[in-house]
Scaffold this active site. Structure first.
Site, PDB file in Angstrom:
ATOM      1  N   CYS A  33     -25.657  -5.782  27.846  1.00 55.00           N
ATOM      2  CA  CYS A  33     -26.648  -4.791  28.043  1.00 55.00           C
ATOM      3  C   CYS A  33     -28.208  -5.061  27.094  1.00 55.00           C
ATOM      4  O   CYS A  33     -27.928  -5.795  26.191  1.00 55.00           O
ATOM      5  CB  CYS A  33     -25.703  -2.996  28.209  1.00 55.00           C
ATOM      6  SG  CYS A  33     -24.588  -3.115  26.599  1.00 55.00           S
ATOM      7  N   ARG A 131     -41.576 -16.184  33.359  1.00 59.83           N
ATOM      8  CA  ARG A 131     -41.739 -14.614  34.073  1.00 59.83           C
ATOM      9  C   ARG A 131     -41.771 -13.848  33.041  1.00 59.83           C
ATOM     10  O   ARG A 131     -42.055 -12.734  32.985  1.00 59.83           O
ATOM     11  CB  ARG A 131     -41.409 -14.297  35.285  1.00 59.83           C
ATOM     12  CG  ARG A 131     -40.193 -14.043  34.960  1.00 59.83           C
ATOM     13  CD  ARG A 131     -39.405 -13.057  36.590  1.00 59.83           C
ATOM     14  NE  ARG A 131     -37.655 -13.432  36.470  1.00 59.83           N
ATOM     15  CZ  ARG A 131     -37.523 -13.136  35.993  1.00 59.83           C
ATOM     16  NH1 ARG A 131     -37.848 -11.789  35.931  1.00 59.83           N
ATOM     17  NH2 ARG A 131     -36.229 -12.842  36.227  1.00 59.83           N
ATOM     18  N   TYR A 158     -31.505 -18.128  28.618  1.00 56.92           N
ATOM     19  CA  TYR A 158     -31.523 -17.615  29.391  1.00 56.92           C
ATOM     20  C   TYR A 158     -32.307 -18.203  30.139  1.00 56.92           C
ATOM     21  O   TYR A 158     -33.507 -18.556  29.482  1.00 56.92           O
ATOM     22  CB  TYR A 158     -31.967 -16.535  29.458  1.00 56.92           C
ATOM     23  CG  TYR A 158     -32.485 -15.764  30.926  1.00 56.92           C
ATOM     24  CD1 TYR A 158     -31.146 -15.866  32.064  1.00 56.92           C
ATOM     25  CD2 TYR A 158     -32.884 -13.945  30.996  1.00 56.92           C
ATOM     26  CE1 TYR A 158     -31.634 -14.765  33.169  1.00 56.92           C
ATOM     27  CE2 TYR A 158     -33.150 -13.563  32.178  1.00 56.92           C
ATOM     28  CZ  TYR A 158     -32.982 -13.936  33.163  1.00 56.92           C
ATOM     29  OH  TYR A 158     -32.916 -13.500  34.547  1.00 56.92           O
ATOM     30  N   ASP A 258     -25.777  -5.777  32.506  1.00 58.35           N
ATOM     31  CA  ASP A 258     -27.142  -5.561  32.649  1.00 58.35           C
ATOM     32  C   ASP A 258     -27.663  -4.206  32.239  1.00 58.35           C
ATOM     33  O   ASP A 258     -29.213  -4.447  32.744  1.00 58.35           O
ATOM     34  CB  ASP A 258     -26.926  -6.706  33.342  1.00 58.35           C
ATOM     35  CG  ASP A 258     -28.683  -7.023  33.300  1.00 58.35           C
ATOM     36  OD1 ASP A 258     -29.318  -7.364  32.025  1.00 58.35           O
ATOM     37  OD2 ASP A 258     -29.358  -7.336  33.843  1.00 58.35           O
ATOM     38  N   ASN A 263     -36.857  -5.162  34.799  1.00 54.64           N
ATOM     39  CA  ASN A 263     -37.180  -5.978  36.286  1.00 54.64           C
ATOM     40  C   ASN A 263     -37.172  -6.139  38.122  1.00 54.64           C
ATOM     41  O   ASN A 263     -36.994  -6.940  38.274  1.00 54.64           O
ATOM     42  CB  ASN A 263     -37.596  -7.220  35.927  1.00 54.64           C
ATOM     43  CG  ASN A 263     -38.246  -7.709  35.084  1.00 54.64           C
ATOM     44  OD1 ASN A 263     -39.748  -7.269  34.765  1.00 54.64           O
ATOM     45  ND2 ASN A 263     -38.024  -8.598  34.418  1.00 54.64           N
TER      46      ASN A 263
HETATM   47  C1  0GY Z   1     -31.794  -9.664  31.821  1.00 57.28           C
HETATM   48  C2  0GY Z   1     -32.478 -10.096  33.016  1.00 57.28           C
HETATM   49  C3  0GY Z   1     -33.613 -10.059  32.617  1.00 57.28           C
HETATM   50  C4  0GY Z   1     -35.089  -9.648  31.309  1.00 57.28           C
HETATM   51  C5  0GY Z   1     -34.736  -9.567  30.195  1.00 57.28           C
HETATM   52  O1  0GY Z   1     -34.664  -9.535  28.498  1.00 57.28           O
HETATM   53  C6  0GY Z   1     -35.739  -9.491  29.410  1.00 57.28           C
HETATM   54  O2  0GY Z   1     -36.132  -8.864  29.486  1.00 57.28           O
HETATM   55  O3  0GY Z   1     -33.246 -10.941  30.212  1.00 57.28           O
HETATM   56  C7  0GY Z   1     -34.508 -10.544  33.511  1.00 57.28           C
HETATM   57  O4  0GY Z   1     -35.716  -9.827  34.625  1.00 57.28           O
HETATM   58  O5  0GY Z   1     -34.145 -11.791  34.781  1.00 57.28           O
HETATM   59  O6  0GY Z   1     -30.379 -10.583  31.349  1.00 57.28           O
HETATM   60  O7  0GY Z   1     -31.851  -8.321  31.462  1.00 57.28           O
END
Ligand code: 0GY
Length: 308
Positions: A33, A131, A158, A258, A263
């Site tokens: 989170c 992105r 990620y 999450d 996004n």
């Molecule tokens: C997530 C997924 C996203 C974003 C981020 O750090 C972030 O901006 O992780 C996403 O846009 O897929 O896990 O929060």
């Protein structure tokens, strides 16, 4: 008041989540989170790719309570770059009930790493989703990984499923536990037994130090959320993928909300319904306890976890 203007089309988090029907086992951990700002107190990073709505530590802890979770792992989001102040503030306010995953650059000092550790940080996140972030040279990440390995931290990665073959050797060389966000983002319209997801399964099988978060059905789903009149099996296309990993690697899976779901533009999940997906991916009490308690405790609160 937030002087930052939210990215157009970006949905706000769900203000009135339902109470889950599923009761998480005592001591459950939401292992993925975020906190966003508030922007006027903890400004968003100049290099960010989106501007979120604020999502404070108090709102995160209230949600956790409503959903029946005891602890949180707060992951630094890209909108804060490598400025971990909002994360540290949330950890320090949690009375030990939250631990963190930070973002650091190679310039980070040993003193700063020690301060992050004292606040409860136990990992760094390397993001390869184009992105969300600009490219970071691999040698910089290798350097950071070696330094945090010495602290006993792990690396959270990620990436998009299509990029795993290219990242495979880099990940294999990391000297820490490696935790993959959101099952490596599979395309769930492809077969579970097809080459894309099976490459990820093989990656986990061949590397016992690799873990996966079986999270984000709302982000990965093509079939989508429940219809307004009540879809009996929300996110049904994602469930078999998560369930497969829980069955194959019961000691190396984590689950997280999450929240506040950065996004998302088409659909913002009701966090209560997300919790109700858990018994569909981890059907037995033993699998649920490992996923929600034993595994995250071993990784984030090892000093409290029972010996294996
Ligand atoms: C997530 C997924 C996203 C974003 C981020 O750090 C972030 O901006 O992780 C996403 O846009 O897929 O896990 O929060």
């Amino acid at each position: 008041m937030n002087t930052f203007i939210k990215t157009p089309g970006w949905l706000d988090w769900y203000a009135t989540p339902s109470r889950p029907r599923f009761t998480p086992p005592p001591g459950s951990v939401d292992a993925h989170c975020h906190v966003f700002g508030p922007g006027d107190e903890f400004p968003y990073a100049p290099e960010r790719k989106y501007t979120p709505c604020d999502a404070s530590k108090a709102q995160l802890f209230a949600l956790r309570e409503r959903l029946g979770f005891a602890r949180s792992v707060i992951v630094q989001a890209t909108c804060h770059g490598a400025d971990n102040r909002a994360l540290v503030d949330a950890l320090e306010s949690s009375a030990g009930s939250a631990r963190g995953v930070a973002t650091v650059r190679r310039e980070v000092t040993d003193d700063e790493l020690a301060r992050l550790h004292a606040a409860g940080v136990r990992g760094v996140r390397f993001n390869f989703v184009k992105r969300l972030v600009d490219f970071t040279p691999r040698e910089e990440l290798v350097e950071i990984a070696a330094r945090v390995a010495a602290l006993g931290w792990h690396v959270v990665v990620y990436f998009e499923a299509a990029d795993l073959p290219e990242l495979w050797d880099f990940f294999s060389g990391l000297p820490t536990t490696v935790v993959v966000d959101h099952m490596g983002r599979p395309d769930v319209s492809l077969p579970l037994q097809g080459p894309q997801f099976q490459t990820f399964v093989r990656f986990m099988r061949e590397h016992p130090n690799v873990w996966s978060k079986v999270s984000c059905p709302e982000r990965l789903s093509v079939s989508g959320p429940p219809a307004l009149d009540g879809e009996p099996e929300p996110y049904r296309d994602v469930v078999p993928f998560a369930r497969h990993l829980v069955e194959q690697f019961p000691d190396r899976v984590l689950w997280g909300t999450d929240w506040p779901h950065p996004n998302l533009k088409d659909h913002m999940p009701d966090d209560g319904l997300l919790v109700d997906v858990i018994p569909r991916i981890a059907p037995t009490a033993q699998a649920q306890r490992r996923l929600l308690v034993d595994n995250p405790m071993r990784l984030y609160w090892p000093e409290e976890a029972p010996a294996p």
